[in-house]
Design an enzyme around this catalytic site. Structure first.
Site, PDB file in Angstrom:
ATOM      1  CG  HIS A   1      64.277  49.132  28.892  1.00 37.55           C
ATOM      2  ND1 HIS A   1      65.627  49.329  29.462  1.00 37.55           N
ATOM      3  CD2 HIS A   1      64.347  47.913  28.332  1.00 37.55           C
ATOM      4  CE1 HIS A   1      66.332  48.376  28.689  1.00 37.55           C
ATOM      5  NE2 HIS A   1      65.685  47.557  28.485  1.00 37.55           N
TER       6      HIS A   1
ATOM      7  CG  ASP B   1      74.552  50.139  31.259  1.00 39.87           C
ATOM      8  OD1 ASP B   1      73.894  51.064  30.964  1.00 39.87           O
ATOM      9  OD2 ASP B   1      74.622  49.044  30.595  1.00 39.87           O
TER      10      ASP B   1
ATOM     11  CG  HIS C   1      67.737  47.714  33.673  1.00 36.26           C
ATOM     12  ND1 HIS C   1      66.851  48.908  33.797  1.00 36.26           N
ATOM     13  CD2 HIS C   1      68.728  48.028  32.723  1.00 36.26           C
ATOM     14  CE1 HIS C   1      67.228  49.631  32.385  1.00 36.26           C
ATOM     15  NE2 HIS C   1      68.196  48.995  31.961  1.00 36.26           N
TER      16      HIS C   1
ATOM     17  CE  LYS D   1      70.567  52.246  32.813  1.00 35.08           C
ATOM     18  NZ  LYS D   1      70.916  51.870  31.424  1.00 35.08           N
TER      19      LYS D   1
ATOM     20  CE  LYS E   1      63.885  43.964  29.075  1.00 37.10           C
ATOM     21  NZ  LYS E   1      64.312  43.497  27.808  1.00 37.10           N
TER      22      LYS E   1
ATOM     23  CD  GLU F   1      73.778  43.364  27.164  1.00 43.12           C
ATOM     24  OE1 GLU F   1      74.464  43.789  26.397  1.00 43.12           O
ATOM     25  OE2 GLU F   1      73.231  44.137  28.259  1.00 43.12           O
TER      26      GLU F   1
ATOM     27  CE  LYS G   1      76.974  46.658  27.900  1.00 40.76           C
ATOM     28  NZ  LYS G   1      75.747  46.263  27.467  1.00 40.76           N
TER      29      LYS G   1
HETATM   30  C1  BG6 Z   1      70.375  49.403  28.799  1.00 38.83           C
HETATM   31  C2  BG6 Z   1      71.645  49.639  28.941  1.00 38.83           C
HETATM   32  O1  BG6 Z   1      69.745  50.213  29.838  1.00 38.83           O
HETATM   33  O2  BG6 Z   1      69.754  48.187  29.043  1.00 38.83           O
HETATM   34  C3  BG6 Z   1      72.471  48.585  28.231  1.00 38.83           C
HETATM   35  O3  BG6 Z   1      72.282  50.592  29.056  1.00 38.83           O
HETATM   36  C4  BG6 Z   1      71.890  47.065  28.109  1.00 38.83           C
HETATM   37  O4  BG6 Z   1      73.609  48.451  28.177  1.00 38.83           O
HETATM   38  C5  BG6 Z   1      70.419  47.030  28.103  1.00 38.83           C
HETATM   39  O5  BG6 Z   1      72.574  46.313  26.974  1.00 38.83           O
HETATM   40  C6  BG6 Z   1      69.712  45.743  28.277  1.00 38.83           C
HETATM   41  O6  BG6 Z   1      68.419  45.811  27.776  1.00 38.83           O
HETATM   42  P1  BG6 Z   1      67.509  44.778  26.931  1.00 38.83           P
HETATM   43  O7  BG6 Z   1      66.289  45.221  26.940  1.00 38.83           O
HETATM   44  O8  BG6 Z   1      68.276  44.501  25.654  1.00 38.83           O
HETATM   45  O9  BG6 Z   1      68.040  43.480  27.835  1.00 38.83           O
END
Ligand code: BG6
EC number: 1.1.1.49
Length: 501
Positions: A180, A237, A242, A150, A184, A218, A342
């Site tokens: 991704h 993003d 996601h 992505k 999970k 985050e 973030k």
């Molecule tokens: C990514 C984003 O796809 O996913 C990031 O580009 C983000 O900005 C991340 O921090 C979060 O993934 P995870 O697995 O760390 O929660």
């Protein structure tokens, strides 16, 4: 676990962040788990020239960085024999001809090949064109698959044009669009939780559920990724990809089976029934913010505008929240709230489901506060847990109630924890599309966020800010329909079940 056929896994962008932080460590873990095919080659591609020995040295550095307390040396000895390196310098068209000779003629390279695009999105079509032009995507000697990271496009139109350019050389079964999050284990647990238990299905609808919140927050800031993030922002993003996937898994109907197409059909159906947000309704449905300086873990951190590579007048959002309605029989009238940010107060991803209050408040006289609803919460990370909040009587002579949490933390001691990439890499090698996105899923997700992106792109002179280390901009509360609805930050019962700031 099935035995995999021999294959060549070629990683473009092998020297980049994704490959170093996620892909190579994930492959090492698969080696440790002894599930990689005996005859499998990992062919790394990067822009710089390197000898094989130099690259193996780097791979060892990557594994050491991942496991600073030591790693399994015997496994590494085996792992390193799989690695090869191929340079594809910019402008060197010949490098793809050399690659073709290598993959077609060198018997050490298995003929089933997976090409992993761990590169900038603008490079996806360029590399795929180059591979296609030399005939490396034709499935004559073996399968040829492409894994695409992505973001798939920048908005609806660019996603459609990227798709067109892929179809010049590939057909749909060859394409693996990765998200991704779907890989999970805790996200897959949403499906298990819903479809392997009878208890919930009767409650899983508009009659009992008040609203759903899906959060990813985050601690980290934009880090070294400003050049990507400035052109992306939080909505593209995290939410378009996601969080929309999480929403689809929570809201979809039971699929006919867990086969890839059945699963993806149901996810698309949900995305299609999301009520379109007109441009004039964007402010009622979406909120954005940008982090200002603040404190994280007791240490001062700079604001987004002070980060390296960020324009001093940037209005890129680092926080985005939105409300959507799913106009179908199951969910009509139930708001789904999605938010991400973030530099927030905590690292936390969770799905929180709030139930309606009972139709009659029989215990009103025994309480001094509003009734507390039931919640079901699915913690995705860092706590993978399942919690359910209910009311009980406080022991004693009086009829008083309190909220308790039924905590079904389901990981048992010693059970392996895998990152999402291990399973997804195996699936791509095996050709299983279940956890990858079909193009119509991507397209419908873009349709949901596109009007918001358009309005935000026009409003370039102002963005709300929030202090780093907080839970985001205050004004985000205006998305809620009623005064008794708040963002829920914690999975724990903390005095009140709904937390304000
Ligand atoms: C990514 C984003 O796809 O996913 C990031 O580009 C983000 O900005 C991340 O921090 C979060 O993934 P995870 O697995 O760390 O929660």
């Amino acid at each position: 676990m099935k035995t995999l056929a021999p294959c060549t896994l070629m990683i473009f962008g092998a020297n980049g962040n994704l490959s170093r932080l996620k892909l190579i460590p994930a492959l090492f873990r698969l080696e440790q788990a002894n599930v990689l095919p005996e005859k499998m080659v990992i062919l790394s591609a990067g822009l710089e020239e390197r000898s094989r020995d130099e690259w193996v040295g780097e791979v060892e550095g990557i594994i050491k960085a991942k496991y600073p307390k030591g790693y399994d040396k015997a496994t590494f000895e085996k792992f390193k024999t799989r690695h090869q390196y191929h340079a594809t310098p910019i402008g060197d068209a010949e490098s793809y001809n050399r690659l073709k000779v290598l993959l077609d003629e060198d018997a050490n390279y298995p003929t089933d090949v997976v090409f992993y695009m761990a590169v900038r999105p603008s490079e996806f079509p360029v590399i795929i064109d180059a591979l296609g032009n030399v005939g490396l995507l034709k499935q004559t000697a073996g399968t040829r698959r492409v894994v695409i990271e992505k973001p798939f496009g920048y908005d609806l139109l660019s996603a459609q044009s990227l798709q067109k350019s892929l179809y010049k050389h590939l057909n749909e079964p060859q394409i693996f669009r990765i998200d991704h999050y779907v890989g999970k284990g805790t996200v897959q647990n949403v499906m298990v939780f819903r479809f392997a238990n009878m208890l919930l299905e009767p409650l899983w609808n508009r009659h009992y559920i008040d609203h759903v919140q899906i959060t990813h927050s985050e601690n980290l800031g934009v880090g070294g990724r400003a050049d990507y993030y400035e052109g992306s922002g939080a909505l593209r993003d995290m939410i378009q990809s996601h969080l929309m996937q999480l929403l689809a898994l929570v809201a979809m109907e039971p699929p006919v089976s867990l086969a890839a197409e059945h699963l993806r059909d149901e996810k698309v159906k949900v995305l299609k029934t999301i009520r379109p947000i007109s441009q004039s309704a964007v402010h009622a449905h979406a909120f954005r913010g940008q982090y200002a300086s603040g404190t994280i873990d007791g240490k001062p951190v700079p604001g987004y505008l002070e980060e390296t590579g960020v324009a001093s007048d940037s209005t890129t959002e680092t926080y985005a929240a939105m409300k959507v309605f799913i106009d179908n029989w199951r969910w009509s009238g139930v708001p789904f709230y999605l938010r991400t940010g973030k530099r927030m107060a905590e690292n936390a991803s969770a799905i929180m489901i709030r139930f309606k209050n009972p139709p009659q408040d029989l215990l009103r006289a025994t309480r001094h506060e509003p009734p507390r609803p039931n919640w079901i919460m699915l913690g995705i990370q860092p706590d993978d847990c399942l919690k359910m909040e209910i009311q009980v009587k406080i022991p004693g002579l009086e009829l008083q109630t309190r909220t308790i949490s039924l905590d079904a933390t389901y990981r048992k001691e010693g059970e392996d924890e895998y990152d999402a990439y291990e399973g997804l890499l195996l699936d791509a090698m095996e050709g299983d599309h279940s956890l990858f996105l079909r193009f119509d899923e991507v397209e419908w997700s873009w349709r949901v966020v596109d009007p918001i992106l358009k309005v935000w792109a026009m409003e370039r002179d102002f963005i709300n800010t929030y202090s780093a280390g907080s839970w985001g901009p205050r004004g985000t509360y205006r998305l809620f329909d009623r005064e008794d609805q708040f963002w829920r930050h914690s999975l724990n019962v903390k005095g009140g079940d709904l937390e304000a700031y």
